[in-house]
Design a protein around this motif. Sequence first.
Motif, PDB file in Angstrom:
ATOM      1  N   LYS A  49      -6.597  -1.467 -16.396  1.00 38.37           N
ATOM      2  CA  LYS A  49      -6.283  -0.425 -17.379  1.00 38.37           C
ATOM      3  C   LYS A  49      -7.457   0.542 -17.538  1.00 38.37           C
ATOM      4  CE  LYS A  49      -4.322   0.323 -21.922  1.00 38.37           C
ATOM      5  NZ  LYS A  49      -3.706  -0.294 -23.088  1.00 38.37           N
ATOM      6  N   LYS A  50      -8.681   0.010 -17.584  1.00 37.08           N
ATOM      7  CA  LYS A  50      -9.877   0.850 -17.727  1.00 37.08           C
ATOM      8  C   LYS A  50     -10.031   1.810 -16.547  1.00 37.08           C
ATOM      9  CE  LYS A  50     -14.868   0.430 -17.758  1.00 37.08           C
ATOM     10  NZ  LYS A  50     -15.977  -0.511 -17.603  1.00 37.08           N
ATOM     11  N   LYS A  51      -9.650   1.374 -15.355  1.00 34.00           N
ATOM     12  CA  LYS A  51      -9.804   2.184 -14.150  1.00 34.00           C
ATOM     13  C   LYS A  51      -8.673   3.180 -13.960  1.00 34.00           C
ATOM     14  CE  LYS A  51     -13.652   0.743 -12.448  1.00 34.00           C
ATOM     15  NZ  LYS A  51     -14.746   1.675 -12.238  1.00 34.00           N
ATOM     16  N   ARG A  68       0.828  -1.209   0.000  1.00 36.29           N
ATOM     17  CA  ARG A  68       0.000   0.000   0.000  1.00 36.29           C
ATOM     18  C   ARG A  68       0.866   1.263   0.000  1.00 36.29           C
ATOM     19  NH1 ARG A  68      -3.322  -3.711   2.197  1.00 36.29           N
ATOM     20  NH2 ARG A  68      -5.530  -3.570   1.668  1.00 36.29           N
ATOM     21  N   ALA A  69       1.869   1.295   0.849  1.00 36.71           N
ATOM     22  CA  ALA A  69       2.760   2.458   0.901  1.00 36.71           C
ATOM     23  C   ALA A  69       3.485   2.638  -0.434  1.00 36.71           C
ATOM     24  CB  ALA A  69       3.762   2.316   2.045  1.00 36.71           C
ATOM     25  N   ALA A  70       3.938   1.531  -1.028  1.00 35.00           N
ATOM     26  CA  ALA A  70       4.638   1.614  -2.311  1.00 35.00           C
ATOM     27  C   ALA A  70       3.709   2.116  -3.411  1.00 35.00           C
ATOM     28  CB  ALA A  70       5.220   0.256  -2.684  1.00 35.00           C
ATOM     29  N   ALA A  71       2.467   1.632  -3.413  1.00 35.36           N
ATOM     30  CA  ALA A  71       1.491   2.060  -4.414  1.00 35.36           C
ATOM     31  C   ALA A  71       1.183   3.549  -4.273  1.00 35.36           C
ATOM     32  CB  ALA A  71       0.219   1.238  -4.296  1.00 35.36           C
ATOM     33  N   SER A 108       0.350   6.958 -11.454  1.00 41.54           N
ATOM     34  CA  SER A 108      -0.139   5.605 -11.742  1.00 41.54           C
ATOM     35  C   SER A 108      -1.307   5.253 -10.830  1.00 41.54           C
ATOM     36  CB  SER A 108       0.990   4.591 -11.558  1.00 41.54           C
ATOM     37  OG  SER A 108       1.460   4.613 -10.219  1.00 41.54           O
ATOM     38  N   GLY A 109      -2.046   4.214 -11.210  1.00 41.46           N
ATOM     39  CA  GLY A 109      -3.120   3.716 -10.363  1.00 41.46           C
ATOM     40  C   GLY A 109      -4.483   4.143 -10.853  1.00 41.46           C
ATOM     41  N   PRO A 110      -5.495   3.858 -10.029  1.00 44.27           N
ATOM     42  CA  PRO A 110      -5.437   3.358  -8.655  1.00 44.27           C
ATOM     43  C   PRO A 110      -4.929   1.913  -8.614  1.00 44.27           C
ATOM     44  CG  PRO A 110      -7.688   3.287  -9.443  1.00 44.27           C
ATOM     45  CD  PRO A 110      -6.875   3.959 -10.514  1.00 44.27           C
ATOM     46  N   LYS A 114     -12.299   6.175  -5.406  1.00 41.35           N
ATOM     47  CA  LYS A 114     -12.317   5.358  -4.183  1.00 41.35           C
ATOM     48  C   LYS A 114     -10.970   5.363  -3.473  1.00 41.35           C
ATOM     49  CE  LYS A 114     -16.039   2.369  -5.652  1.00 41.35           C
ATOM     50  NZ  LYS A 114     -16.514   1.026  -5.855  1.00 41.35           N
ATOM     51  N   GLY A 115     -10.074   6.251  -3.860  1.00 39.66           N
ATOM     52  CA  GLY A 115      -8.758   6.325  -3.235  1.00 39.66           C
ATOM     53  C   GLY A 115      -7.689   5.693  -4.101  1.00 39.66           C
ATOM     54  N   VAL A 116      -6.472   5.708  -3.576  1.00 34.14           N
ATOM     55  CA  VAL A 116      -5.331   5.174  -4.322  1.00 34.14           C
ATOM     56  C   VAL A 116      -5.326   3.653  -4.306  1.00 34.14           C
ATOM     57  CG1 VAL A 116      -2.798   5.060  -4.404  1.00 34.14           C
ATOM     58  CG2 VAL A 116      -3.943   7.230  -3.944  1.00 34.14           C
ATOM     59  N   THR A 117      -5.780   3.030  -3.201  1.00 38.01           N
ATOM     60  CA  THR A 117      -5.800   1.570  -3.120  1.00 38.01           C
ATOM     61  C   THR A 117      -7.211   1.084  -2.802  1.00 38.01           C
ATOM     62  OG1 THR A 117      -5.163   1.560  -0.791  1.00 38.01           O
ATOM     63  CG2 THR A 117      -3.383   1.386  -2.410  1.00 38.01           C
ATOM     64  N   VAL A 118      -7.560  -0.058  -3.392  1.00 36.10           N
ATOM     65  CA  VAL A 118      -8.866  -0.688  -3.226  1.00 36.10           C
ATOM     66  C   VAL A 118      -8.627  -2.168  -2.967  1.00 36.10           C
ATOM     67  CG1 VAL A 118     -11.072  -1.194  -4.338  1.00 36.10           C
ATOM     68  CG2 VAL A 118      -9.880   0.945  -4.873  1.00 36.10           C
ATOM     69  N   ASP A 119      -9.209  -2.728  -1.911  1.00 39.96           N
ATOM     70  CA  ASP A 119      -9.039  -4.146  -1.618  1.00 39.96           C
ATOM     71  C   ASP A 119      -9.872  -5.000  -2.563  1.00 39.96           C
ATOM     72  OD1 ASP A 119      -7.250  -3.786   0.477  1.00 39.96           O
ATOM     73  OD2 ASP A 119      -8.833  -3.637   1.981  1.00 39.96           O
TER      74      ASP A 119
END
Length: 175
Positions: free
Chosen positions: A158-160, A17-20, A29-31, A166-171
């Motif tokens: 890729k589409k997202k 998560r921290a790296a992302a 990059s991301g999410p 919803k933030g940088v990370t999503v479970d």
Amino acid sequence: MPDLPVRQIAYFVPDVRAAAERHSALFGSGPYFVAENIPLVKAVHRGTPRELDHTSAYGQWGEVMIEFVQQNNPGPSAFHDVYPEGSGRTGIHHVALFVDSVAEDSARFEKEGFELALDAEMPDGFRYTFVDTVAAYGHMLELYEPADSLTGFYGYVKKKAGDFSKGVTVDISLG
């Protein structure tokens, strides 16, 4: 071998998560979609069955998927082959390629002198391998066949890209 473009660049890190979040802040990059404790029904490390508990974060950076991966359990693994346990070292671990046949292409690399570092299988039968090309290229190769579930996931990430609603990370759940 036919033209095999790099589909993914994967980094071994202590905290996905921290790296992302850091990569996203620096490069846009991301999410990132985080899969905790990815289930494996088989993990054979250099010919020896072993437990492998790992978590990954997947996001898009331009045309390539980025993966951040952390190993959750102690012990030998293809990750610790490159970044020894307890060393605190991190960095590029592997690049991923779609191949026609994991079995045939893994064997082809072995015939060329590259050892199979990991042969793994998920509960749905999805198989992938890590070929140890560290001495030649500085990282391993991950080989997998472009199954519908995999290409669908790549397409979804890729589409997202760029949608941080919803933030940088999503479970998420894999397996």
